[in-house]
Every structure is written in C-alpha cells, then in structure tokens.
Scaffold this motif. Structure first.
Motif, PDB file in Angstrom:
ATOM      1  N   MET A   1       0.785  -1.224   0.015  1.00 49.49           N
ATOM      2  CA  MET A   1       0.032  -0.012  -0.015  1.00 49.49           C
ATOM      3  C   MET A   1       0.671   1.398  -0.040  1.00 49.49           C
ATOM      4  SD  MET A   1      -2.910   1.108  -0.093  1.00 49.49           S
ATOM      5  CE  MET A   1      -3.627  -0.766  -0.315  1.00 49.49           C
ATOM      6  N   ILE A   7       2.917   7.005  -4.912  1.00 48.40           N
ATOM      7  CA  ILE A   7       2.700   7.472  -6.470  1.00 48.40           C
ATOM      8  C   ILE A   7       1.882   8.629  -6.439  1.00 48.40           C
ATOM      9  CG2 ILE A   7       1.483   6.800  -8.469  1.00 48.40           C
ATOM     10  CD1 ILE A   7       2.037   3.892  -7.993  1.00 48.40           C
ATOM     11  N   ALA A   8       0.766   8.501  -5.503  1.00 51.37           N
ATOM     12  CA  ALA A   8      -0.229   9.369  -5.398  1.00 51.37           C
ATOM     13  C   ALA A   8       0.478  10.838  -4.744  1.00 51.37           C
ATOM     14  CB  ALA A   8      -1.354   9.241  -4.380  1.00 51.37           C
ATOM     15  N   VAL A  12       2.290  15.029  -6.298  1.00 49.52           N
ATOM     16  CA  VAL A  12       2.160  16.422  -5.692  1.00 49.52           C
ATOM     17  C   VAL A  12       3.441  16.913  -5.890  1.00 49.52           C
ATOM     18  CG1 VAL A  12       1.460  17.893  -3.977  1.00 49.52           C
ATOM     19  CG2 VAL A  12       0.097  15.617  -4.237  1.00 49.52           C
ATOM     20  N   PHE A 140      -5.785  -5.358   3.420  1.00 44.53           N
ATOM     21  CA  PHE A 140      -4.757  -5.374   4.516  1.00 44.53           C
ATOM     22  C   PHE A 140      -5.546  -5.168   6.028  1.00 44.53           C
ATOM     23  CE2 PHE A 140      -5.435  -1.250   2.695  1.00 44.53           C
ATOM     24  CZ  PHE A 140      -5.364  -0.355   3.774  1.00 44.53           C
ATOM     25  N   ALA A 271      -3.708  13.686  11.440  1.00 46.96           N
ATOM     26  CA  ALA A 271      -3.601  14.443   9.795  1.00 46.96           C
ATOM     27  C   ALA A 271      -2.141  15.036   9.767  1.00 46.96           C
ATOM     28  CB  ALA A 271      -4.595  15.281   9.576  1.00 46.96           C
ATOM     29  N   VAL A 274       0.700  12.548   9.869  1.00 46.96           N
ATOM     30  CA  VAL A 274       0.630  11.738   8.858  1.00 46.96           C
ATOM     31  C   VAL A 274       1.157  12.777   7.672  1.00 46.96           C
ATOM     32  CG1 VAL A 274      -0.572  10.779   6.556  1.00 46.96           C
ATOM     33  CG2 VAL A 274      -1.132  10.400   9.154  1.00 46.96           C
ATOM     34  N   VAL A 275       0.720  13.836   7.264  1.00 46.05           N
ATOM     35  CA  VAL A 275       1.287  14.923   6.454  1.00 46.05           C
ATOM     36  C   VAL A 275       2.716  15.109   6.575  1.00 46.05           C
ATOM     37  CG1 VAL A 275       1.265  17.346   5.474  1.00 46.05           C
ATOM     38  CG2 VAL A 275      -0.808  15.837   5.932  1.00 46.05           C
ATOM     39  N   ASN A 278       5.023  12.206   5.622  1.00 43.18           N
ATOM     40  CA  ASN A 278       4.948  12.163   4.147  1.00 43.18           C
ATOM     41  C   ASN A 278       5.729  13.101   3.385  1.00 43.18           C
ATOM     42  OD1 ASN A 278       3.080   9.956   4.383  1.00 43.18           O
ATOM     43  ND2 ASN A 278       1.303  11.151   3.559  1.00 43.18           N
TER      44      ASN A 278
ATOM     45  N   ASN B 133      -4.219  18.979  -6.717  1.00 42.82           N
ATOM     46  CA  ASN B 133      -2.967  18.193  -6.164  1.00 42.82           C
ATOM     47  C   ASN B 133      -3.127  18.353  -4.465  1.00 42.82           C
ATOM     48  OD1 ASN B 133      -1.579  17.098  -7.866  1.00 42.82           O
ATOM     49  ND2 ASN B 133      -0.378  18.690  -8.576  1.00 42.82           N
ATOM     50  N   PHE B 137      -3.696  15.496  -1.766  1.00 46.94           N
ATOM     51  CA  PHE B 137      -2.805  15.124  -0.793  1.00 46.94           C
ATOM     52  C   PHE B 137      -3.543  15.048   0.673  1.00 46.94           C
ATOM     53  CE2 PHE B 137       0.731  16.313   2.191  1.00 46.94           C
ATOM     54  CZ  PHE B 137       1.713  15.604   1.446  1.00 46.94           C
ATOM     55  N   LEU B 140      -5.587  11.924   1.066  1.00 45.58           N
ATOM     56  CA  LEU B 140      -4.779  10.816   1.413  1.00 45.58           C
ATOM     57  C   LEU B 140      -4.381  10.989   2.780  1.00 45.58           C
ATOM     58  CD1 LEU B 140      -2.532  10.234  -1.596  1.00 45.58           C
ATOM     59  CD2 LEU B 140      -3.907   8.338  -0.429  1.00 45.58           C
ATOM     60  N   ALA B 141      -4.246  12.146   3.403  1.00 51.63           N
ATOM     61  CA  ALA B 141      -3.431  12.223   4.458  1.00 51.63           C
ATOM     62  C   ALA B 141      -4.568  12.131   5.841  1.00 51.63           C
ATOM     63  CB  ALA B 141      -2.796  13.543   4.763  1.00 51.63           C
ATOM     64  N   ALA B 195      -8.679  10.029  -4.520  1.00 60.74           N
ATOM     65  CA  ALA B 195      -7.374  10.857  -4.351  1.00 60.74           C
ATOM     66  C   ALA B 195      -6.444  10.198  -5.223  1.00 60.74           C
ATOM     67  CB  ALA B 195      -6.961  11.358  -3.098  1.00 60.74           C
ATOM     68  N   VAL B 196      -6.216   8.664  -5.001  1.00 59.76           N
ATOM     69  CA  VAL B 196      -5.140   7.871  -5.582  1.00 59.76           C
ATOM     70  C   VAL B 196      -5.614   7.998  -7.116  1.00 59.76           C
ATOM     71  CG1 VAL B 196      -4.287   5.701  -5.719  1.00 59.76           C
ATOM     72  CG2 VAL B 196      -4.971   6.571  -3.716  1.00 59.76           C
ATOM     73  N   GLN B 199      -4.669  11.173  -8.857  1.00 60.92           N
ATOM     74  CA  GLN B 199      -3.027  11.200  -9.171  1.00 60.92           C
ATOM     75  C   GLN B 199      -2.693  10.283 -10.169  1.00 60.92           C
ATOM     76  OE1 GLN B 199      -0.771  13.353  -8.243  1.00 60.92           O
ATOM     77  NE2 GLN B 199      -2.426  14.636  -7.195  1.00 60.92           N
ATOM     78  N   ILE B 200      -2.993   8.870 -10.166  1.00 59.11           N
ATOM     79  CA  ILE B 200      -2.645   8.125 -11.263  1.00 59.11           C
ATOM     80  C   ILE B 200      -3.089   8.517 -12.622  1.00 59.11           C
ATOM     81  CG2 ILE B 200      -2.908   5.600 -12.040  1.00 59.11           C
ATOM     82  CD1 ILE B 200      -1.650   5.367  -9.411  1.00 59.11           C
ATOM     83  N   ARG B 202      -3.684  11.733 -13.763  1.00 59.84           N
ATOM     84  CA  ARG B 202      -2.708  12.666 -13.708  1.00 59.84           C
ATOM     85  C   ARG B 202      -1.501  12.322 -14.188  1.00 59.84           C
ATOM     86  NH1 ARG B 202       0.947  15.775 -11.225  1.00 59.84           N
ATOM     87  NH2 ARG B 202       1.100  17.758 -11.751  1.00 59.84           N
ATOM     88  N   VAL B 203      -0.682  11.278 -13.653  1.00 55.82           N
ATOM     89  CA  VAL B 203       0.533  10.769 -13.777  1.00 55.82           C
ATOM     90  C   VAL B 203       0.538  10.420 -15.090  1.00 55.82           C
ATOM     91  CG1 VAL B 203       2.426   9.522 -13.293  1.00 55.82           C
ATOM     92  CG2 VAL B 203       1.565  11.057 -11.497  1.00 55.82           C
ATOM     93  N   LEU B 246      -6.403  -1.905  -6.328  1.00 57.67           N
ATOM     94  CA  LEU B 246      -5.844  -1.137  -5.334  1.00 57.67           C
ATOM     95  C   LEU B 246      -7.026  -0.446  -4.595  1.00 57.67           C
ATOM     96  CD1 LEU B 246      -2.927  -0.858  -4.178  1.00 57.67           C
ATOM     97  CD2 LEU B 246      -3.102   1.439  -5.108  1.00 57.67           C
ATOM     98  N   TYR B 250      -8.444  -0.199  -0.621  1.00 58.62           N
ATOM     99  CA  TYR B 250      -8.796   1.057   0.299  1.00 58.62           C
ATOM    100  C   TYR B 250     -10.290   0.916   0.448  1.00 58.62           C
ATOM    101  CZ  TYR B 250      -4.670   3.910  -0.418  1.00 58.62           C
ATOM    102  OH  TYR B 250      -3.478   4.587  -0.364  1.00 58.62           O
TER     103      TYR B 250
END
Lengths: 294, 316
Positions: A1, A7-8, A12, A140, A271, A274-275, A278, B133, B137, B140-141, B195-196, B199-200, B202-203, B246, B250
């Motif tokens: 994971m 990647i994500a 950024v 997971f 949060a 985590v930020v 990262n 972006n 971010f 995800l966080a 969000a994943v 980003q995928i 976009r990339v 994936l 999630y």
C-alpha cells in the motif's frame, strides 16, 4: 500500500520539484518542512514528562466537557473531566511510538524477505513471493483485524498486526531493487572475486538499498500511524483509560455535538503527523535518490 | 480471451487455498482452545466435547483443515455465539448493505478521481492543477474515520443536510431515504481512493502527452482537450485499470471504518462487533467472505485488461 500512496503523494511533489535540475544532493524544501514538523512532534512526545501537564488519566467529573481556553485546561476537558492537552500529548507518545515501531518491524522483515527473494532468485524467490501473495490477497485491514481478533486487542498486538499486514508491500519494493542490483557489474565482480553470499549481501547489496529503505521507511510511518489509529478507533488497539489519538476519537464520537473540539483535535493531530511524515519521506527520497536509477 | 480467463481463474485456486489456510491458522494458532473459541464462554463441557470431536481437535492439523474445508465448501460456516443463528445467512444479509455502500463509493471515487486527474492534466502547472493536488494530498492524509466524524459534525449536526446514522430512516425504507443516508458515508469512503485515482490519471496522462501520437494530433489541429480525451486517455487508462484492484483494497479497508462510524449495517460493522464480542465463527465467516470477494474482484480487473490493452490478450 505504501507504494500506491507514494505514487499519489509523489505526483504532488513531482510538479513542485520538476524545476530543479542537477544531480548533487541538496537540501530541499520538503526535507526541511517535514523534518521540522516531525522534530517538533517527536520533541513534545519525548519531553512530555517535563511539561508539568496534569495526569492524562486523572478524573475530574465536576469540570467535565470544558471548552477551549477553560482556566487550567487550555484545550478543555473531555466527558470525564480529563485534561485534553495532556491526553493529546501523552496520546501522541503512544500513537507515534506505535507507528514508528510498526514501521521498523515491517521494514526490517520486508527488507530481509525482499533481499533474500531478489538475491537468491529461483525457487527461494518463488516460495517467498507466493507466500507474500497470499498475504496480499487479503484486504490489509482485514488481515490486521483477524490477527487482533485472535490475540486480543492491545497497542502491541495492533502494531504487530499492522506491521504484518503491510510487510508484503515493502518486501516487493525491496525485491525489485535487489533484482536490479543483482545484475550490476560490481555484484558480478564481487562474486567473481569469490565473495561469499553473506559478504555480497551485507557489503554490496544492502548498502546500495539503504537510501530506498530509509525514504520508504519514513513514507510508511505516516501510513502506519493512520492504520494503528484506525484499529484503536475501532476499539481493537490501545485500551481505555490509556489515551491514543485513535481511541480519543472513538470516545469523542458520543458527545461531539456538545463539544466539537474533542473530536477535532486528535484527528487533526493524526492528519498533521501523517502529512509531516509524508513530506519528510518525499524530501528524503529526493535527497537520497537524486541522480540514481530509482 | 477464453483461454486467458481460464488461465487467470486457475491461477486463482492456489491463492484462494492460501486464504483459507491463513484463516484456518488464525483460529488454531490463537491462544486457547479452538472449540472454546467457537462455542463461547457459556458452552457446557458436553458441547465442547462434541465440537472437539466434530472438529477433530485430536487429529493432526492437516486433517482438521480438510474437514473444516469440507464444511466451508458446503456453505456451513458454523453458528454465531451472539446472534444465535447460522453464520452464512447472517453474513450474506449484511453483505447486501455493504455492497450498496462500497459500490456507490467505488463509482464515486472512479468517476470523480478520473475527472480531477483529467482536469489536472489539462491545466498542468497552473493554479487549478495545484489546487487539485492539494485536495488529493489531504484526501490521502486525512484518516477516513476522522473525515467521517467531520462530515457528521458539519453536514449532519451543524447544517442538518443529511442523516448521520444507519441506512434508513425510522419506518421509512424508501429509496429516497436510502439515498439520503448514503451520501455522507459514500463520499467519506470515496475520498482516499478517489485521490489515488486522480493522481494516477494525472501522472499517466502527463506521460502520454509527451508521446509523438499526441503531438501529431495537436499538430493536425486538435485542441488540447480533444487530444487528451480522444487520444491520450485510452492509453492512460491501462495504469488506471491496474490500480482498480488497489482501489478495492482501500474501499474494503475504509468500509470497515466508515460502517462503524455511520452505524451502517454491513459486514464491516458485523465484523468489528463480532471481534469485540468474541464471536469467532462470525469473525471467520465475515473474513472469509471479504477475502474471497477481494480475490474475485482482482480477477475481474485482470479480466478487464485485454479490453483496454489488446497486447495483453495473446500472451497474458
């Protein structure tokens, strides 16, 4: 994971870093900002006993559910009158420690398995990777819940469960790197000179993996903290009355309409942490892997 | 195509076998007696003895595994300690509600995620791209359980826009009520996988934009938008499809948390409640079901591959 999140998150960072050229190791903004955020969090967690905070578990029912800025309780109190600032700081110790220890365990085991699979290839590789595939075929969180279900809920069991559940992702990243390294001239040269497997692994393969391992480790800590907090939130991790950010959020659910900050602050801390990890992980990655194949 | 699918399905068997072994081992390596775990603390010695005999606890582990597998294949997942009913029926009724929530979140995450990714690529390096972006971010966080609490606090308790608990209103089982109850949990659940995907997408699109065929499309006079939508997107869809498996990971992980926050009556809530109640037969049954679904969905995404990338079909 970890890799997916990477990647994500990486997307950024990629835009922000695309302007920079050159191959030298340079301090970058990510390293600085992430480093400072994490340094402050760790410092507060380590120095908690020196801060003269009230006992995080001391009950004071008369002064329960005080708002922000109440006298003697800068962040207020919870439903049992416990000081929220103190619980946040002491809960942070447990949350951070659990995340870091879980990441250390899954990193160490992942590196060991990944290197063994990648370096020895053939049937060792097949056996290790198929075993990991079985672990990967579980969502997971389900694997983690299953482990906690049968060994009982506690901070330690939760972090072990999260470490095991995330091990395959780490092992895969390391394995693919080890596979690439194995074909390099200097490894062949070492083998031609008669280096033992042990020497090749520890003197040549592992040192070259370290930058990748190091940056992935920090990228993973944030994810681990989020996941161990999730188990605590479900009541499957740290048990009351001990505070960690996940269990504080779980307790806050029932009275957050009266006092929203009890539900906001622990989540905000998760949060931010985590930020922070990262950003630090991305910074480290850019710093350590600049100019290399990865 | 048929042989490709057949090969993939056959590859699935060892994985499914591994899943049952892990679940079996979880029960038998746990501290305590498996019969005691399955019957609960109120079991009489006589019941214990009967189940021990039935499970063959005096037999070697492989023999025990085979007889347990035999029962599972017959759809017999045992008897719930706390619900006093067959586990298989119990789990299946909860599964329906989980599919509603997870399905909605899946569609939401895929559609919104891809849209955001495309917009990001169209406005590459501009303000809108940076904003998206940052949103990714944060998506995800932010832990999904905290995001859920914020939604409840703000959209539920503060603005009173949406109900915050359960799947239906009291004595109101209409579709409208379901839709209202679905909004907050589905959006919360879709945030991280969305969000994943963004980003995928976009990339992947950025990677395609530098390819010659896109440049040719631009050179012959197509606008940037139609070059991306008409040409680049199809090739970019390969890595996106790869991440769908994936995304499911999630969503199942997040589903367990979101169901518990919003009191959504699905398998995730059943699973966690059963862990807390030490209702081991339900824990095993629900885990087995979720793991098998996960494996099957991954097979399905594998099967979608050739649709997007014809090169896969021949040699898969």
């Amino acid at each position: 994971m970890g890799s997916a999140a990477e990647i994500a998150i990486g997307g950024v960072a990629a835009t922000a870093m695309s302007g920079e050229a050159g191959t030298g190791r340079r301090l970058n903004g990510y390293l600085l900002v992430g480093g400072i955020m994490i340094a402050v969090l760790v410092l507060v967690a380590v120095a908690a006993p020196l801060l003269r905070l009230p006992d995080p578990n001391a009950l004071d029912p008369i002064h329960s559910l005080r708002p922000l800025g109440a006298p003697g309780h800068p962040l207020g109190t919870d439903q049992l009158g416990r000081d929220l600032l103190s619980r946040l700081v002491y809960g942070g110790r447990i949350t951070l420690l659990a995340g870091v220890v879980a990441s250390v365990i899954s990193t160490a085991a992942g590196v060991a398995l990944g290197v063994i699979a990648g370096y020895f290839s053939k049937w060792t590789d097949t056996v290790v990777m198929r075993l990991l595939d079985v672990l990967l075929s579980f969502p997971f969180i389900l694997l983690a819940i299953l482990i906690v279900a049968f060994f009982g809920p506690s901070t330690f069991n939760a972090l072990i469960a999260i470490a095991i559940a995330n091990l395959p992702f780490f092992a895969r990243i390391v394995r693919s790197e080890a596979l690439k390294l194995r074909e390099q001239q200097f490894i062949l040269a070492a083998e031609a000179l008669g280096a033992s497997h042990f020497r090749t692994l520890f003197r040549h393969i592992l040192p070259n993996l370290l930058p990748l391992v190091f940056s992935t480790f920090f990228l993973n800590v944030g994810w681990m903290i989020s996941q161990t907090s999730a188990l605590s939130f479900l009541g499957l991790g740290t048990q009351p009355p001990t505070a960690d950010w996940g269990s504080m959020l779980a307790e806050a659910q029932s009275f957050m309409d009266i006092l929203p900050n009890v539900a906001m602050l622990p989540g905000l801390m998760i949060a931010i942490t985590v930020v922070g990890f990262n950003i630090l992980g991305l910074g480290l990655k850019a710093y350590l892997l600049r100019g290399t194949a990865a | 195509m048929a042989s490709f699918l057949l090969r993939r399905t056959l590859l699935l068997l060892p994985v499914l076998w591994g899943v049952t072994v892990v679940i079996f081992l979880a029960l038998h390596l746990a501290p305590g007696n498996a019969a005691q775990l399955l019957l609960g603390p109120l079991a009489t010695p006589k019941q214990l003895q009967a189940l021990e005999l039935q499970l063959g606890l005096d037999q070697p582990l492989p023999v025990q595994y085979l007889s347990w597998m035999g029962q599972v294949l017959h759809g017999d997942l045992g008897f719930s300690i706390s619900y006093h009913t067959e586990v298989s029926g119990l789990v299946l009724t909860h599964l329906r509600d989980t599919l509603v929530l997870a399905g909605a979140a899946f569609v939401l995450a895929t559609v919104i995620g891809m849209l955001l990714g495309i917009v990001s690529a169209l406005f590459l390096g501009r303000l809108l791209d940076h904003l998206i972006n940052i949103v990714d971010f944060l998506g995800l966080a932010m832990p999904v359980f905290w995001l859920s609490l914020i939604f409840i606090l703000f959209f539920g308790l503060h603005l009173h826009w949406f109900p915050t608990r359960g799947m239906y209103g009291v004595s109101d089982t209409s579709l409208l009520s379901l839709a209202q109850h679905l909004v907050l949990p589905a959006v919360a659940l879709a945030a991280a996988p969305g969000a994943v995907i963004a980003q995928i997408t976009r990339v992947a699109l950025i990677g395609e934009l530098n390819q010659l065929y896109v440049k040719v499309a631009r050179a012959k006079g197509l606008s940037k938008t139609s070059a991306i939508l008409g040409h680049a997107l199809r090739n970019a869809s390969i890595p996106i499809v790869t991440t769908l498996g994936l995304e499911i990971n999630y969503i199942i992980g997040g589903d367990v948390l979101v169901e518990n926050v919003f009191n959504w009556p699905g398998v995730g809530q059943l699973l966690v409640q059963s862990v807390l109640n030490r209702d081991y037969p339900v824990v095993l049954g629900a885990s087995l079901l979720l793991a098998v679904i996960f494996v099957l969905v991954n097979l399905l995404t594998d099967a979608l591959y050739p649709l997007f990338d014809p090169r896969v079909e021949v040699h898969g």
